[in-house]
Design an enzyme around this catalytic site. Structure first.
Site, PDB file in Angstrom:
ATOM      1  N   TRP A 103       0.809  -1.226   0.000  1.00 37.72           N
ATOM      2  CA  TRP A 103       0.000   0.000   0.000  1.00 37.72           C
ATOM      3  C   TRP A 103       0.841   1.276   0.000  1.00 37.72           C
ATOM      4  CZ3 TRP A 103       1.692   2.614   4.161  1.00 37.72           C
ATOM      5  CH2 TRP A 103       2.211   1.867   5.231  1.00 37.72           C
ATOM      6  N   ASN A 104       2.137   1.177   0.346  1.00 34.83           N
ATOM      7  CA  ASN A 104       2.864   2.436   0.607  1.00 34.83           C
ATOM      8  C   ASN A 104       3.190   3.237  -0.653  1.00 34.83           C
ATOM      9  OD1 ASN A 104       4.821   0.564  -0.079  1.00 34.83           O
ATOM     10  ND2 ASN A 104       6.277   1.234   1.484  1.00 34.83           N
ATOM     11  N   ARG A 164       6.641  -0.795 -11.602  1.00 35.51           N
ATOM     12  CA  ARG A 164       8.007  -1.350 -11.578  1.00 35.51           C
ATOM     13  C   ARG A 164       7.981  -2.838 -11.964  1.00 35.51           C
ATOM     14  NH1 ARG A 164      11.511   0.092  -6.212  1.00 35.51           N
ATOM     15  NH2 ARG A 164      10.652  -1.826  -5.408  1.00 35.51           N
ATOM     16  N   LYS A 213      -2.351  -8.235  -7.893  1.00 34.64           N
ATOM     17  CA  LYS A 213      -3.165  -8.072  -6.692  1.00 34.64           C
ATOM     18  C   LYS A 213      -2.609  -6.890  -5.905  1.00 34.64           C
ATOM     19  CE  LYS A 213      -3.077  -9.125  -2.506  1.00 34.64           C
ATOM     20  NZ  LYS A 213      -3.721  -7.884  -2.031  1.00 34.64           N
ATOM     21  N   PRO A 214      -3.280  -5.726  -6.010  1.00 37.03           N
ATOM     22  CA  PRO A 214      -2.816  -4.575  -5.223  1.00 37.03           C
ATOM     23  C   PRO A 214      -3.177  -4.757  -3.752  1.00 37.03           C
ATOM     24  CG  PRO A 214      -4.830  -4.010  -6.408  1.00 37.03           C
ATOM     25  CD  PRO A 214      -4.498  -5.429  -6.796  1.00 37.03           C
ATOM     26  N   ALA A 215      -2.621  -3.912  -2.905  1.00 39.78           N
ATOM     27  CA  ALA A 215      -2.921  -3.984  -1.475  1.00 39.78           C
ATOM     28  C   ALA A 215      -4.387  -3.620  -1.236  1.00 39.78           C
ATOM     29  CB  ALA A 215      -2.018  -3.033  -0.708  1.00 39.78           C
ATOM     30  N   GLY A 224       6.585  -6.353  -0.438  1.00 40.25           N
ATOM     31  CA  GLY A 224       5.855  -6.259   0.822  1.00 40.25           C
ATOM     32  C   GLY A 224       6.761  -6.646   1.972  1.00 40.25           C
ATOM     33  N   SER A 225       6.155  -7.135   3.020  1.00 41.67           N
ATOM     34  CA  SER A 225       6.931  -7.429   4.230  1.00 41.67           C
ATOM     35  C   SER A 225       7.739  -8.720   4.070  1.00 41.67           C
ATOM     36  CB  SER A 225       5.976  -7.567   5.414  1.00 41.67           C
ATOM     37  OG  SER A 225       5.106  -8.668   5.189  1.00 41.67           O
ATOM     38  N   GLU A 275      10.827  -7.964  -3.212  1.00 37.05           N
ATOM     39  CA  GLU A 275      11.321  -6.692  -2.652  1.00 37.05           C
ATOM     40  C   GLU A 275      10.711  -6.582  -1.271  1.00 37.05           C
ATOM     41  OE1 GLU A 275      13.514  -4.822  -3.938  1.00 37.05           O
ATOM     42  OE2 GLU A 275      13.517  -5.296  -6.071  1.00 37.05           O
ATOM     43  N   CYS A 331      10.168   1.329   2.503  1.00 35.21           N
ATOM     44  CA  CYS A 331      11.156   0.275   2.777  1.00 35.21           C
ATOM     45  C   CYS A 331      12.549   0.883   2.840  1.00 35.21           C
ATOM     46  CB  CYS A 331      11.106  -0.783   1.685  1.00 35.21           C
ATOM     47  SG  CYS A 331      11.241  -0.061   0.037  1.00 35.21           S
ATOM     48  N   GLU A 361      11.379  -2.301  11.451  1.00 33.25           N
ATOM     49  CA  GLU A 361      10.990  -1.133  10.651  1.00 33.25           C
ATOM     50  C   GLU A 361      10.037  -0.274  11.478  1.00 33.25           C
ATOM     51  OE1 GLU A 361       9.362  -3.305   7.144  1.00 33.25           O
ATOM     52  OE2 GLU A 361      10.502  -1.819   6.031  1.00 33.25           O
TER      53      GLU A 361
HETATM   54  P1  NAP Z   1       2.457  -6.898   3.454  1.00 30.16           P
HETATM   55  O1  NAP Z   1       1.545  -6.978   4.597  1.00 30.16           O
HETATM   56  O2  NAP Z   1       3.496  -7.948   3.292  1.00 30.16           O
HETATM   57  O3  NAP Z   1       1.517  -6.842   2.169  1.00 30.16           O
HETATM   58  C1  NAP Z   1       2.048  -6.768   0.860  1.00 30.16           C
HETATM   59  C2  NAP Z   1       1.069  -7.412  -0.096  1.00 30.16           C
HETATM   60  O4  NAP Z   1       0.946  -8.801   0.233  1.00 30.16           O
HETATM   61  C3  NAP Z   1      -0.341  -6.835  -0.003  1.00 30.16           C
HETATM   62  O5  NAP Z   1      -0.923  -6.854  -1.286  1.00 30.16           O
HETATM   63  C4  NAP Z   1      -1.036  -7.820   0.926  1.00 30.16           C
HETATM   64  O6  NAP Z   1      -2.432  -7.864   0.804  1.00 30.16           O
HETATM   65  C5  NAP Z   1      -0.407  -9.116   0.468  1.00 30.16           C
HETATM   66  N1  NAP Z   1      -0.525 -10.179   1.468  1.00 30.16           N
HETATM   67  C6  NAP Z   1      -0.638 -10.066   2.803  1.00 30.16           C
HETATM   68  N2  NAP Z   1      -0.745 -11.290   3.375  1.00 30.16           N
HETATM   69  C7  NAP Z   1      -0.692 -12.191   2.358  1.00 30.16           C
HETATM   70  C8  NAP Z   1      -0.755 -13.609   2.298  1.00 30.16           C
HETATM   71  N3  NAP Z   1      -0.905 -14.349   3.385  1.00 30.16           N
HETATM   72  N4  NAP Z   1      -0.665 -14.198   1.093  1.00 30.16           N
HETATM   73  C9  NAP Z   1      -0.530 -13.461  -0.016  1.00 30.16           C
HETATM   74  N5  NAP Z   1      -0.464 -12.114  -0.036  1.00 30.16           N
HETATM   75  C10 NAP Z   1      -0.538 -11.486   1.149  1.00 30.16           C
HETATM   76  O7  NAP Z   1       3.236  -5.516   3.400  1.00 30.16           O
HETATM   77  P2  NAP Z   1       2.605  -4.062   3.515  1.00 30.16           P
HETATM   78  O8  NAP Z   1       2.304  -3.795   4.926  1.00 30.16           O
HETATM   79  O9  NAP Z   1       1.534  -3.876   2.503  1.00 30.16           O
HETATM   80  O10 NAP Z   1       3.810  -3.166   3.012  1.00 30.16           O
HETATM   81  C11 NAP Z   1       4.823  -2.755   3.855  1.00 30.16           C
HETATM   82  C12 NAP Z   1       6.040  -3.648   3.710  1.00 30.16           C
HETATM   83  O11 NAP Z   1       6.468  -3.640   2.343  1.00 30.16           O
HETATM   84  C13 NAP Z   1       7.217  -3.134   4.501  1.00 30.16           C
HETATM   85  O12 NAP Z   1       7.887  -4.205   5.113  1.00 30.16           O
HETATM   86  C14 NAP Z   1       8.104  -2.490   3.425  1.00 30.16           C
HETATM   87  O13 NAP Z   1       9.451  -2.404   3.790  1.00 30.16           O
HETATM   88  C15 NAP Z   1       7.871  -3.384   2.266  1.00 30.16           C
HETATM   89  N6  NAP Z   1       8.206  -2.721   1.006  1.00 30.16           N
HETATM   90  C16 NAP Z   1       9.341  -3.098   0.360  1.00 30.16           C
HETATM   91  C17 NAP Z   1       9.702  -2.462  -0.811  1.00 30.16           C
HETATM   92  C18 NAP Z   1      10.960  -2.843  -1.541  1.00 30.16           C
HETATM   93  O14 NAP Z   1      11.087  -2.428  -2.696  1.00 30.16           O
HETATM   94  N7  NAP Z   1      11.874  -3.595  -0.945  1.00 30.16           N
HETATM   95  C19 NAP Z   1       8.908  -1.428  -1.328  1.00 30.16           C
HETATM   96  C20 NAP Z   1       7.760  -1.060  -0.625  1.00 30.16           C
HETATM   97  C21 NAP Z   1       7.416  -1.722   0.538  1.00 30.16           C
HETATM   98  P3  NAP Z   1      -3.333  -6.984   1.843  1.00 30.16           P
HETATM   99  O15 NAP Z   1      -3.116  -5.588   1.474  1.00 30.16           O
HETATM  100  O16 NAP Z   1      -4.730  -7.452   1.626  1.00 30.16           O
HETATM  101  O17 NAP Z   1      -2.845  -7.318   3.227  1.00 30.16           O
END
Ligand code: NAP
Length: 479
Positions: free
Chosen positions: A151-152, A160, A175-177, A229-230, A251, A285, A382
């Site tokens: 979502w960020n 990208r 699949k977006p957030a 994501g995380s 990522e 991130c 984080e």
């Molecule tokens: P997240 O909770 O891991 O969610 C990322 C994506 O994965 C969302 O679309 C989420 O859907 C989905 N997701 C969650 N649980 C899942 C599951 N069990 N199975 C499949 N997909 C699932 O991360 P976030 O809170 O959205 O984003 C923040 C994190 O992203 C931070 O750790 C940040 O550092 C990282 N990030 C990294 C980069 C990079 O380039 N390295 C860039 C940006 C962000 P929902 O939205 O429905 O939960």
């Protein structure tokens, strides 16, 4: 919210979820619902995959120049609608309009970059060592890809991945957030207008990511997972991708150290810290999570940073003059509050901020902490909020050891005016990227990505398209 699509986009058509279910998208600056969007289940996801799989062969055969031209048209259309896209992003995510415009422009750059790369996919030709065979190496699209984004950065984390997938000839399900689906839905509409054939890009919005993503990863038709994501969710998806031995790029999270040496240009370092910390309200991130400052300049640096942070205007991102928007949700704000509370209980002092902002929405005051204990939880996790913890160091080895003492390895920042020190420390920092006298490293022309638990693979740059290609070689005897 007129003219913003809110359905699923599969096979070039907009439609509701098969179950008719919807979920709310919230404005985090007001803590109230903006609209509802379709809530896909596993059947909807498999329908999207069917569309992507059916379109794959024809799309792979589509002339590279035309694939590039579609991306280029989409780039132009994004710019033509930059105000609408930025407003939508601010409403669903909270970042101030100026930052949202910046993200939209950054997101579009991936399309411009990969429009140019689409026609540069090359191979190789060699004579075998014994002289008998000719070896022809070709690059092929890996196949239908599943793209999962956070979502960020609601748009840029998508483009990208979509840019190189389109350029390489892959079809995709994205699949977006859950918290920020609207920017991606509007992008799908733009891609369609730009001439992307039906079925190449399919968008699934859902409030049940696990139920929707897992069946796709276990279905043999998906050949690639690209996830941002995380680290926690990334690890789970690696496990699920193992079933079909998918090509995976990830990522993931970061815990960026920001090192200010005694010979740093302090004006530059404070400016860099403002960017590295406050871009996206600290919800990046790449956010500077730990600021290590040499003891001889730490007091002055902290004073100047606190002054800058204290002068920022916090408020709704749609209001003029606002620098800092809300955090994404109450859970995000609670985490920041707890991390700050624990650090202060351990001896840290807030020079500015240190508290949530009362009222509607999930606002938190820009904060600078000094005397932060090395074992404070915020040094290891984080923060994802506008909080800058400053820690003093006395020599280079100590700074490098502290910077590398984390399982993450996305980016580090280094401020020094000494060229030899710059190279020496850059080589010793265990991160995929280093910002040298610079607080932002993101650049579509550069290979973005991390080492250790921050990820696998790179996005952007010349290598970004490799994540969506596989190598095939043809062995041919001459006689
Ligand atoms: P997240 O909770 O891991 O969610 C990322 C994506 O994965 C969302 O679309 C989420 O859907 C989905 N997701 C969650 N649980 C899942 C599951 N069990 N199975 C499949 N997909 C699932 O991360 P976030 O809170 O959205 O984003 C923040 C994190 O992203 C931070 O750790 C940040 O550092 C990282 N990030 C990294 C980069 C990079 O380039 N390295 C860039 C940006 C962000 P929902 O939205 O429905 O939960």
């Amino acid at each position: 919210m007129q003219n913003v699509p809110t359905g699923l986009f599969t096979g070039g058509k907009w439609r509701p979820a098969a179950s008719g279910a919807v979920f709310d998208v919230e404005d985090p600056s007001a803590a109230r619902s903006l609209c509802t969007v379709a809530d896909a289940g596993a059947d909807d996801a498999l329908d999207a995959l069917r569309a992507a799989a059916d379109a794959q062969q024809a799309w792979a055969a589509h002339p590279p120049r035309e694939r590039g031209e579609i991306l280029r048209r989409a780039y132009e259309l994004i710019h033509a609608r930059i105000d609408d896209l930025a407003l939508l992003m601010t409403l669903e995510m909270g970042k101030p309009l100026a930052e949202a415009r910046g993200e939209v422009a950054y997101a579009a750059e991936f399309f411009r970059w990969f429009a140019e790369e689409a026609v540069r996919i090359d191979g190789g030709y060699a004579v075998s060592a014994d002289g008998k065979d000719r070896l022809v190496v070709m690059r092929r699209p890996v196949g239908p890809a599943l793209l999962v984004t956070p979502w960020n950065f609601p748009l840029a984390m998508g483009t990208r991945k979509i840019g190189p997938a389109v350029a390489a000839g892959c079809t995709m399900v994205i699949k977006p957030a859950e918290q920020t689906p609207l920017s991606m839905l509007m992008l799908a509409q733009i891609m369609s207008e730009a001439g992307l054939p039906d079925g190449v890009l399919n968008v699934i919005t859902t409030s049940r990511p696990g139920e929707v993503v897992e069946p796709l990863l276990r279905d043999g038709r998906i050949r690639k997972l690209s996830f941002t994501g995380s680290t926690q969710v990334g690890k789970l998806l690696i496990e699920q991708s193992a079933q079909q031995v998918l090509k995976v790029s990830l990522e993931l999270g970061g815990n960026a150290p920001f090192i200010v040496c005694e010979d740093a240009d302090l004006d530059l370092a404070v400016e860099g810290a403002m960017q590295a910390k406050m871009r996206n309200m600290g919800e990046a991130c790449t956010a500077a999570n730990r600021l290590y400052v040499h003891e001889s300049v730490a007091g002055e640096f902290a004073r100047r940073l606190a002054e800058r942070m204290g002068s920022l205007v916090v408020g709704r991102g749609t209001e003029p003059g606002v620098d800092v928007g809300p955090l994404i949700d109450e859970a995000g704000r609670t985490k920041v509050r707890e991390l700050v509370g624990e650090a202060v209980a351990g001896g840290a002092k807030a020079l500015v901020g240190g508290e949530p902002v009362p009222g509607d929405g999930y606002f938190y005051a820009p904060t600078v902490l000094v005397d932060v204990p090395a074992d404070a939880r915020m040094m290891h996790e984080e923060i994802f909020g506008p909080v800058a913890p400053i820690i003093e160091f006395s020599d280079e080895d100590e700074a490098v050891a502290a910077a590398n003492a984390t399982e993450y390895g996305l980016v580090s920042y280094l401020f020094t005016e000494n060229l030899r020190r710059a190279f020496r420390l850059s080589e010793r920092l265990d991160t995929g990227m280093v910002g040298l006298n610079k607080g932002v490293v993101s650049n579509p022309a550069a290979p973005f990505g991390g080492v250790k638990q921050s990820g696998l693979g790179r996005e952007g740059g010349r290598v970004g398209i490799d994540e969506f290609l596989e190598t095939r070689y043809l062995a041919m005897p001459l006689s």
